[in-house]
Structures are given as structure tokens and as C-alpha cells.
Scaffold this motif. Structure first.
Motif, PDB file in Angstrom:
ATOM      1  N   ILE A 112     -24.880 -29.786  73.527  1.00  0.00           N
ATOM      2  CA  ILE A 112     -26.107 -29.187  72.964  1.00  0.00           C
ATOM      3  C   ILE A 112     -26.317 -27.794  73.560  1.00  0.00           C
ATOM      4  O   ILE A 112     -26.655 -26.848  72.843  1.00  0.00           O
ATOM      5  CB  ILE A 112     -27.333 -30.091  73.212  1.00  0.00           C
ATOM      6  CG1 ILE A 112     -27.191 -31.418  72.458  1.00  0.00           C
ATOM      7  CG2 ILE A 112     -28.638 -29.383  72.847  1.00  0.00           C
ATOM      8  CD1 ILE A 112     -27.100 -31.289  70.954  1.00  0.00           C
ATOM      9  N   GLN A 113     -26.091 -27.654  74.862  1.00  0.00           N
ATOM     10  CA  GLN A 113     -26.242 -26.343  75.507  1.00  0.00           C
ATOM     11  C   GLN A 113     -25.237 -25.341  74.946  1.00  0.00           C
ATOM     12  O   GLN A 113     -25.579 -24.197  74.665  1.00  0.00           O
ATOM     13  CB  GLN A 113     -26.099 -26.458  77.026  1.00  0.00           C
ATOM     14  CG  GLN A 113     -26.341 -25.150  77.743  1.00  0.00           C
ATOM     15  CD  GLN A 113     -27.714 -24.573  77.477  1.00  0.00           C
ATOM     16  OE1 GLN A 113     -28.717 -25.272  77.578  1.00  0.00           O
ATOM     17  NE2 GLN A 113     -27.787 -23.303  77.111  1.00  0.00           N
ATOM     18  N   LEU A 114     -23.993 -25.788  74.734  1.00  0.00           N
ATOM     19  CA  LEU A 114     -22.971 -24.919  74.152  1.00  0.00           C
ATOM     20  C   LEU A 114     -23.386 -24.471  72.754  1.00  0.00           C
ATOM     21  O   LEU A 114     -23.289 -23.290  72.413  1.00  0.00           O
ATOM     22  CB  LEU A 114     -21.622 -25.650  74.091  1.00  0.00           C
ATOM     23  CG  LEU A 114     -20.520 -24.932  73.300  1.00  0.00           C
ATOM     24  CD1 LEU A 114     -20.128 -23.614  73.961  1.00  0.00           C
ATOM     25  CD2 LEU A 114     -19.315 -25.845  73.118  1.00  0.00           C
ATOM     26  N   MET A 115     -23.876 -25.405  71.945  1.00  0.00           N
ATOM     27  CA  MET A 115     -24.295 -25.056  70.581  1.00  0.00           C
ATOM     28  C   MET A 115     -25.470 -24.084  70.618  1.00  0.00           C
ATOM     29  O   MET A 115     -25.472 -23.080  69.892  1.00  0.00           O
ATOM     30  CB  MET A 115     -24.635 -26.318  69.789  1.00  0.00           C
ATOM     31  CG  MET A 115     -23.404 -27.134  69.437  1.00  0.00           C
ATOM     32  SD  MET A 115     -23.720 -28.539  68.346  1.00  0.00           S
ATOM     33  CE  MET A 115     -24.518 -29.693  69.445  1.00  0.00           C
ATOM     34  N   THR A 116     -26.450 -24.355  71.471  1.00  0.00           N
ATOM     35  CA  THR A 116     -27.627 -23.489  71.554  1.00  0.00           C
ATOM     36  C   THR A 116     -27.233 -22.080  71.991  1.00  0.00           C
ATOM     37  O   THR A 116     -27.671 -21.091  71.394  1.00  0.00           O
ATOM     38  CB  THR A 116     -28.665 -24.088  72.531  1.00  0.00           C
ATOM     39  OG1 THR A 116     -29.037 -25.387  72.066  1.00  0.00           O
ATOM     40  CG2 THR A 116     -29.911 -23.221  72.620  1.00  0.00           C
ATOM     41  N   THR A 117     -26.388 -21.985  72.992  1.00  0.00           N
ATOM     42  CA  THR A 117     -25.927 -20.681  73.469  1.00  0.00           C
ATOM     43  C   THR A 117     -25.149 -19.958  72.374  1.00  0.00           C
ATOM     44  O   THR A 117     -25.334 -18.756  72.156  1.00  0.00           O
ATOM     45  CB  THR A 117     -25.059 -20.840  74.735  1.00  0.00           C
ATOM     46  OG1 THR A 117     -25.858 -21.466  75.748  1.00  0.00           O
ATOM     47  CG2 THR A 117     -24.550 -19.504  75.239  1.00  0.00           C
ATOM     48  N   SER A 118     -24.289 -20.689  71.687  1.00  0.00           N
ATOM     49  CA  SER A 118     -23.506 -20.075  70.608  1.00  0.00           C
ATOM     50  C   SER A 118     -24.411 -19.578  69.486  1.00  0.00           C
ATOM     51  O   SER A 118     -24.206 -18.476  68.966  1.00  0.00           O
ATOM     52  CB  SER A 118     -22.491 -21.087  70.071  1.00  0.00           C
ATOM     53  OG  SER A 118     -21.570 -21.437  71.082  1.00  0.00           O
ATOM     54  N   TYR A 119     -25.393 -20.365  69.110  1.00  0.00           N
ATOM     55  CA  TYR A 119     -26.333 -19.944  68.066  1.00  0.00           C
ATOM     56  C   TYR A 119     -27.029 -18.642  68.469  1.00  0.00           C
ATOM     57  O   TYR A 119     -27.265 -17.769  67.650  1.00  0.00           O
ATOM     58  CB  TYR A 119     -27.394 -21.005  67.822  1.00  0.00           C
ATOM     59  CG  TYR A 119     -26.941 -22.264  67.151  1.00  0.00           C
ATOM     60  CD1 TYR A 119     -25.641 -22.464  66.682  1.00  0.00           C
ATOM     61  CD2 TYR A 119     -27.843 -23.303  66.971  1.00  0.00           C
ATOM     62  CE1 TYR A 119     -25.257 -23.635  66.071  1.00  0.00           C
ATOM     63  CE2 TYR A 119     -27.472 -24.484  66.349  1.00  0.00           C
ATOM     64  CZ  TYR A 119     -26.185 -24.646  65.905  1.00  0.00           C
ATOM     65  OH  TYR A 119     -25.822 -25.815  65.292  1.00  0.00           O
ATOM     66  N   HIS A 120     -27.378 -18.560  69.731  1.00  0.00           N
ATOM     67  CA  HIS A 120     -28.126 -17.437  70.263  1.00  0.00           C
ATOM     68  C   HIS A 120     -27.271 -16.173  70.351  1.00  0.00           C
ATOM     69  O   HIS A 120     -27.770 -15.065  70.143  1.00  0.00           O
ATOM     70  CB  HIS A 120     -28.652 -17.845  71.647  1.00  0.00           C
ATOM     71  CG  HIS A 120     -29.421 -16.803  72.363  1.00  0.00           C
ATOM     72  ND1 HIS A 120     -28.981 -16.246  73.542  1.00  0.00           N
ATOM     73  CD2 HIS A 120     -30.605 -16.203  72.096  1.00  0.00           C
ATOM     74  CE1 HIS A 120     -29.858 -15.364  73.971  1.00  0.00           C
ATOM     75  NE2 HIS A 120     -30.854 -15.314  73.111  1.00  0.00           N
ATOM     76  N   GLN A 121     -25.961 -16.334  70.613  1.00  0.00           N
ATOM     77  CA  GLN A 121     -25.130 -15.182  70.921  1.00  0.00           C
ATOM     78  C   GLN A 121     -24.049 -14.851  69.898  1.00  0.00           C
ATOM     79  O   GLN A 121     -23.598 -13.705  69.837  1.00  0.00           O
ATOM     80  CB  GLN A 121     -24.452 -15.394  72.285  1.00  0.00           C
ATOM     81  CG  GLN A 121     -25.448 -15.485  73.416  1.00  0.00           C
ATOM     82  CD  GLN A 121     -24.789 -15.808  74.751  1.00  0.00           C
ATOM     83  OE1 GLN A 121     -23.599 -16.086  74.823  1.00  0.00           O
ATOM     84  NE2 GLN A 121     -25.583 -15.773  75.802  1.00  0.00           N
TER      85      GLN A 121
END
Length: 182
Positions: free
Chosen positions: A156-165
Motif C-alpha cells: 500500500i505504501q509503495l502504491m501510494t508513493t507511486s501515485y504521488h510521484q
């Protein structure tokens, strides 16, 4: 179904963003850094449809943190009013827009005409983003594994970071929404 009733029940975007508790900074980051591609003719053609959009969402949703800012840029460019409905407070409507007929995945964008008729529906993800999510989740251990919860949180953290960046995801979302509206 009279979608005007739901549209009128929705809150303005500014009110929604002011009240956000979870992904407000990331949503604003995407909004402030996304630049609309030069698609003036396509956007003009969509603008002529005089659409409005109902957004089913929740502020804890990472997909909404990615998708909503892109929609807001499109809406601003084509003078399309956006109203927000919280998914969990509007299950009667949400249940008309289940993903794969069973999941209350969000966000869902319901585009309506001046008479309140549905013209198009988009969500919860662009195809390229869905592929990334599928690949990320497929790599998880089985749900009964001792480390599943820890690995799920990392995913979930990887997905959230990817969405953000990941600006390519931003472009993928834009292209997907535009393709839906054409």
C-alpha cells in the motif's frame, strides 16, 4: 435513476478538500504539479457536451488522491462542475456502480448531462495503474502467511508513493478519462 438528485446532494470540491484528513497534501501535490497535455481540440469537443460530474470517493483512498486532481484539471479547463459524494454515506448510489459487479471500489466519476442522464462512467483506475496494482498485489505472500499484513502495508505504501510521484501514472489517468469522455 435521477442523477440530478445525487448531483445536488454532492458537496463542492473546495469543501471536500478543506475537510480532508488523510491524503490532502498528496492530492494537492499532484494537483499543483500536473500539467494538462495540449489537447485543446479534444477538450473543446468534450466541453461542448456541457457535462457535470459526480465523484464517489473517500479521503483515505489512495486512488482518489491520484485521480481526483487530474479530473479537477480537466473540469477546470472545460468548465465542468464537480460534486463530491462520500461513498460510505451514499451506498444506494455506490451500489449502482460496483467494480466487476461486486466491489465498492473508488473513486467513481459519473458524468452527466444537463438533464441528469449518465453520459459516461470512469473509475476506479486507469488501465496502466490497474496493471501496476495487480502486479504489486500478486507479489504478496498468501493471506494466511505470518508476514502478510506487514507485506500488504508495504505494498500500500509503495502504491501510494507511486501515485504521488509517478508522473506517467498522472498521464495515464488523464488519457483514460479523456478516452472515456470522447
Amino acid at each position: 435513476m435521477d442523477l440530478n438528485k445525487w448531483y445536488n446532494k454532492g458537496i463542492p470540491v473546495e469543501e471536500y478538500i478543506r475537510s480532508m484528513e488523510k491524503h490532502k497534501e498528496q492530492l494537492l501535490h499532484v494537483y499543483n504539479h500536473f500539467k494538462l497535455p495540449d489537447k485543446r481540440q479534444t477538450l473543446k469537443e468534450i466541453e461542448e457536451k456541457k457535462l457535470r460530474v459526480i465523484v464517489l470517493t473517500e479521503d483515505w483512498c489512495g486512488d482518489a488522491m491520484l485521480n481526483l486532481p487530474i479530473l479537477l484539471h480537466i473540469a477546470k479547463e472545460i468548465n465542468m462542475d464537480v460534486r463530491i459524494l462520500y461513498r460510505d454515506d451514499n451506498l444506494e448510489l455506490m451500489d449502482q456502480y460496483l467494480t466487476n459487479g461486486k466491489s465498492r471500489s473508488i473513486p467513481i466519476f459519473i458524468f452527466i448531462d444537463e438533464d441528469g442522464n449518465e453520459v459516461a462512467k470512469w473509475g476506479p483506475r486507469a488501465e496502466a495503474v490497474q496493471q501496476f496494482v495487480d502486479e504489486t498485489l500478486t507479489a504478496l505472500p498468501p493471506k494466511d502467511a505470518a508476514n502478510y499484513e506487514q507485506e500488504f502495508k508495504k505494498a500500500i505504501q509503495l502504491m501510494t508513493t507511486s501515485y504521488h510521484q509517478n508522473k506517467q501514472f498522472w498521464s495515464d489517468v488523464f488519457d483514460s478519462i479523456i478516452a472515456t469522455l470522447k
